[in-house]
Every structure is written in C-alpha cells, then in structure tokens.
Design a protein around this motif. Structure first.
Motif, PDB file in Angstrom:
ATOM      1  N   UNK A 137     -52.325 -20.273 -31.659  1.00  0.00           N
ATOM      2  CA  UNK A 137     -52.013 -21.646 -30.833  1.00  0.00           C
ATOM      3  C   UNK A 137     -50.793 -22.369 -31.574  1.00  0.00           C
ATOM      4  N   UNK A 138     -49.966 -22.681 -30.309  1.00  0.00           N
ATOM      5  CA  UNK A 138     -48.755 -23.453 -30.778  1.00  0.00           C
ATOM      6  C   UNK A 138     -48.731 -24.920 -30.275  1.00  0.00           C
ATOM      7  N   UNK A 139     -48.307 -25.709 -31.073  1.00  0.00           N
ATOM      8  CA  UNK A 139     -48.339 -27.248 -30.968  1.00  0.00           C
ATOM      9  C   UNK A 139     -47.065 -27.854 -31.159  1.00  0.00           C
ATOM     10  N   UNK A 140     -47.092 -29.151 -30.801  1.00  0.00           N
ATOM     11  CA  UNK A 140     -45.851 -29.861 -30.835  1.00  0.00           C
ATOM     12  C   UNK A 140     -44.614 -29.655 -30.230  1.00  0.00           C
TER      13      UNK A 140
ATOM     14  N   UNK B 222     -50.459 -21.458 -25.689  1.00  0.00           N
ATOM     15  CA  UNK B 222     -49.131 -22.209 -25.718  1.00  0.00           C
ATOM     16  C   UNK B 222     -49.331 -23.643 -25.298  1.00  0.00           C
ATOM     17  N   UNK B 223     -49.792 -24.262 -26.215  1.00  0.00           N
ATOM     18  CA  UNK B 223     -50.005 -25.896 -26.084  1.00  0.00           C
ATOM     19  C   UNK B 223     -48.831 -26.803 -26.495  1.00  0.00           C
TER      20      UNK B 223
ATOM     21  N   UNK C  70     -43.123 -17.778 -23.333  1.00  0.00           N
ATOM     22  CA  UNK C  70     -44.388 -17.273 -22.978  1.00  0.00           C
ATOM     23  C   UNK C  70     -43.972 -16.248 -22.021  1.00  0.00           C
ATOM     24  N   UNK C  71     -42.994 -16.205 -21.306  1.00  0.00           N
ATOM     25  CA  UNK C  71     -42.464 -15.249 -20.477  1.00  0.00           C
ATOM     26  C   UNK C  71     -42.071 -13.922 -21.357  1.00  0.00           C
TER      27      UNK C  71
ATOM     28  N   UNK D 143     -51.545 -21.002 -20.916  1.00  0.00           N
ATOM     29  CA  UNK D 143     -50.226 -22.005 -21.033  1.00  0.00           C
ATOM     30  C   UNK D 143     -50.630 -23.401 -20.537  1.00  0.00           C
ATOM     31  N   UNK D 144     -49.769 -24.260 -20.755  1.00  0.00           N
ATOM     32  CA  UNK D 144     -50.051 -25.714 -20.355  1.00  0.00           C
ATOM     33  C   UNK D 144     -49.025 -26.122 -19.390  1.00  0.00           C
ATOM     34  N   UNK D 145     -49.251 -27.134 -18.557  1.00  0.00           N
ATOM     35  CA  UNK D 145     -48.116 -27.569 -17.778  1.00  0.00           C
ATOM     36  C   UNK D 145     -48.247 -29.131 -17.625  1.00  0.00           C
ATOM     37  N   UNK D 146     -47.095 -29.835 -18.001  1.00  0.00           N
ATOM     38  CA  UNK D 146     -47.223 -31.229 -17.976  1.00  0.00           C
ATOM     39  C   UNK D 146     -46.377 -31.718 -16.943  1.00  0.00           C
TER      40      UNK D 146
END
Ligand code: CTP
Length: 405
Positions: free
Chosen positions: A193-196, A273-274, A310-311, A325-328
């Motif tokens: 997990x990735x964070x921050x 990937x957060x 990610x890519x 993945x995340x998308x904000x």
C-alpha cells in the motif's frame, strides 16, 4: 470498529504491574462494540479490582472456576467467546498455559475455547530472555495462539530498559482485530500500500508537495493487516500515526516511491496506490537557498513531470496481482477515473471528488465510487475511511485467485 461490533471478547488479566493497561483495553474493546467478559486471575486482583472492569464493560467480572455453586462458567465463557485475549500474561501464566493446566478459570477457558487466542506477555526483560519462557512461548505459538511481542522500554522498579513492557492498549486492540479478522480473508497474502504525498525539492529548504495526509492509505494498510495480510506500507511524510502491524518504508520524493514500489511488487499479491505522488518536480534543485533578492518580482521555476509509478509497474506486476489506483478529481469523475483505469492497466480504481463534502484529503470520511476493469461502477455513501478500506478489501479479496494451500 468493524471487527468488534457485537462480538464477545474474553479479556484475561493476570497478575503483573501492567494490569492497569488491561483497564484501558477493556474500555477500548467496549467502545469498539465488543461485549467484554473480563476474567481475573487470583494474582491479578492484587493489581486491579473487579469493580473498575465492571463499570467499564457493564458486565460481571469472572474470577473463580466454581462460582456460586456454578461449575461450568469456563465452558459458557469459552463457548460464547469470538476471541480470547490475555493481557498482560505473566511468565507463570505462560508456563501454565503451555502445559495445558486448567486449575483456574482463565487456563480452563483457554483449553475449552475454539476461538482465536491472543497472548500479550509482560515481564522483566531478564525473565523474558530466559529460555524457559521462550520455550513456553514457542509451545503456545505451535498450538496456534498469536503472541504479541513485548515492547522495548523502561521497565518497572527502575529496572532499566529492555524488552518486556506490555504494548499500549491501541497496539493490543489492533492485534485483537487481526486475530478476529485474519482467519477470514487475506492471511498469507502480501499487500503493498502507498500513502501520503511526496516532496520534490526546489532548493535545500523548500519543496513542492500536495495536501495529502496519508489517512486513506494508512486505513487500507491497517485494515489489510487486520485481515491477516503481510503488509508493506510505502509512505511519504504522513500527518497521521503509522498503523500497528505493517512494515513501513518511508520515502520522500516520487522517484524514491517509484523505486520502493517496483522493488516490493514482484512478491506482491495486491498493490493499492493510495498515495498522491507529486506529479511535477523542479528541473534542477538549487544547491543554495534561492534568495528573493536575487531576481525580479516574478520567479519562474521550470518543472518536469515525475515518472508515473502505476504505469511503470506494468513491467514487474505478478500476473495474478490485483492492482488498484485512486483518482482524486474536482469534476468529471466517471470519465477521468475510467480513463485512468484503462491507461494505467488497473483492476480497480477508487474515484473521489474533492469538491463533495466529507471526501478527499484531511477528513476521516470519504465518498468514493469504485470502478472495475469490466466496466462496473459502485457508488458508496459517505463512510469512515476505515469502512471504505474494508469495503475495498472485500472487492480485492473477491478478485484474488484462491490461495494455493
Ligand atoms: N500515481 C502514480 N504515479 C504518479 C502519480 C500518480 O502512480 N506519479 C497514481 C496515484 O497513486 C493514483 C493514480 O496514479 O493511484 C492516479 O493519480 P492521479 O494524481 O489522480 O492521476 P495522474 O495520473 O497523476 O493524472 P492527473 O494528475 O493528470 O490527473
């Protein structure tokens, strides 16, 4: 807190100075929604009283193997327990439990229960280092009990510092949650997990970054660990404490995070990937602090795009791994999130719109929509980030191929 809601926890307390921490643990478990049945050993009562536990849990405290002519208390307690946690566990208790004694209520409950058992030893560091104690711990582990390693720190009676301290109640409750949840889903899986945020230096004292706090990624790492996974948490500078359990790997720049993720991925079953890695970095980092006196009123900094982590994982992803993945976004969520899902070759993407109240950076809640590679779209209501994390892990779990036994 999801795993405890409506569950029955037997909290065994044995006679050590750290028994006061069991009081806080009883309170945390009760607040998390558990029905807490406290079992005190005879020597525990020298350190803490039943009245305190009864007031905090709202339930009677159990002490004797035969109480009021009732000889089957241990069977009743053992049967209704969803979890048994012993904290603190003295060296004497470890010895008796390892030998299968059943001469008091707590040891009898341990023998009679089918629930997971968590044991948190606490004692003087020399006692902890004794091979007899190590032998007993090994036996208990072999029976399937989870042992919580004591903390290193100042010991009672000015005995210096060493391993032997009972971990804090927040750590104990995280282990209890893992024991309750871990049997169910991600045991044996490796989750990265990735964070921050990340930081890109401009000069020796300045950097570019974003408003990410790390809350969402930390919640996912904590929830995955609770479910029994081995978790690697690769994180930039966080505004929240590190969770109990995951192996943490601190990074600063997007390039650092890129290297850490690519190194961790070959043995991963899941990547989430957060993190919000910085997308831009100054073309060059000034070796000395930039001075406002040196230039005009307008200062121009040339930026380059950082590499897309990610890519770049595409080349090293294990075939079976679930990649999330995340998308904000601040508008057009459906189109932007699904475009990122396909561009980055993801299984799932968690989209959220930063303009929606309760969503995005810095809050304890989130409002997300989960998109999958098959074109599915699931909009979740406003929820605590820990609940979003568990929901996401349910979705991930459903996509993982069954583990090879
Ligand atoms: N991400 C990444 N590497 C980067 C930037 C982002 O792997 N250098 C990941 C994020 O962790 C997230 C996903 O890609 O899981 C989408 O991130 P986001 O910032 O929304 O998208 P970008 O690809 O950076 O696109 P844009 O900034 O143009 O919206």
């Amino acid at each position: 807190m999801r795993p405890f809601d409506g569950r029955t926890v037997v909290l065994g307390v044995t006679g050590g100075i750290a028994a006061y921490k069991a009081v806080m643990l009883a309170r945390l478990l009760t607040q998390a929604g558990a029905h807490v049945d406290v079992v005190l050993t005879r020597s525990a009562k020298e350190f803490v009283g039943a009245v305190t536990f009864e007031a905090l849990t709202g339930r009677p405290v159990h002490e004797a193997l035969v109480a009021q002519g009732h000889a089957l208390d241990h069977i009743r307690l053992a049967k209704r327990a969803d979890l048994v946690i012993v904290a603190p566990a003295t060296a004497d208790f470890l010895a008796r439990a390892a030998q299968g004694h059943a001469d008091d209520l707590l040891t009898a409950v341990l023998l009679a229960t089918a629930a997971p058992v968590v044991i948190a030893p606490a004692m003087n560091d020399r006692m902890w280092a004794h091979p007899q104690v190590g032998h007993n711990v090994g036996r208990l582990r072999a029976f399937g009990d989870s042992l919580v390693e004591p903390d290193v720190g100042p010991l009672a009676q000015g005995e210096g510092s060493g391993p032997g301290r009972l971990p804090e109640p927040e750590t104990l409750i995280a282990h209890a949650a893992r024991a309750l949840e871990g049997l169910t889903s991600l045991a044996g899986r490796h989750v990265v997990v990735t964070a921050g945020p990340t930081r890109e230096s401009l000069d020796p004292v300045r950097f570019l970054t974003n408003h990410s706090t790390g809350r969402m990624g930390v919640a996912i790492a904590a929830a995955a660990w609770q479910r029994g996974a081995d978790v690697t948490l690769i994180h930039g500078p966080l505004e929240v404490p590190l969770p109990v359990g995951p192996v943490a790997h601190a990074v600063t720049s997007t390039a650092d995070m890129h290297d850490a993720v690519l190194a961790a991925l070959p043995i991963a079953d899941v990547l989430v990937m957060a993190a919000a890695p910085a997308d831009f970095a100054p073309v060059s980092v000034a070796s000395e602090k930039l001075s406002k006196r040196a230039g005009d009123a307008v200062h121009t900094v040339a930026l380059t795009t950082t590499s897309d982590i990610l890519r770049d994982t595409r080349a090293v992803r294990p075939a079976h791994a679930v990649i999330v993945g995340f998308a904000l976004e601040t508008g057009g969520l459906d189109a932007k999130a699904t475009a990122k899902l396909s561009e980055k070759g993801l299984d799932l993407i968690v989209g959220n719109d930063a303009t929606v109240p309760g969503a995005g950076f810095g809050t304890d809640t989130n409002v997300v929509t989960i998109y999958d590679r098959e074109g599915g779209r699931e909009a979740l209501p406003l929820a605590a980030k820990s609940d979003v994390a568990h929901h996401l892990l349910d979705r991930i779990d459903a996509r993982l191929a069954p583990a090879v036994a």
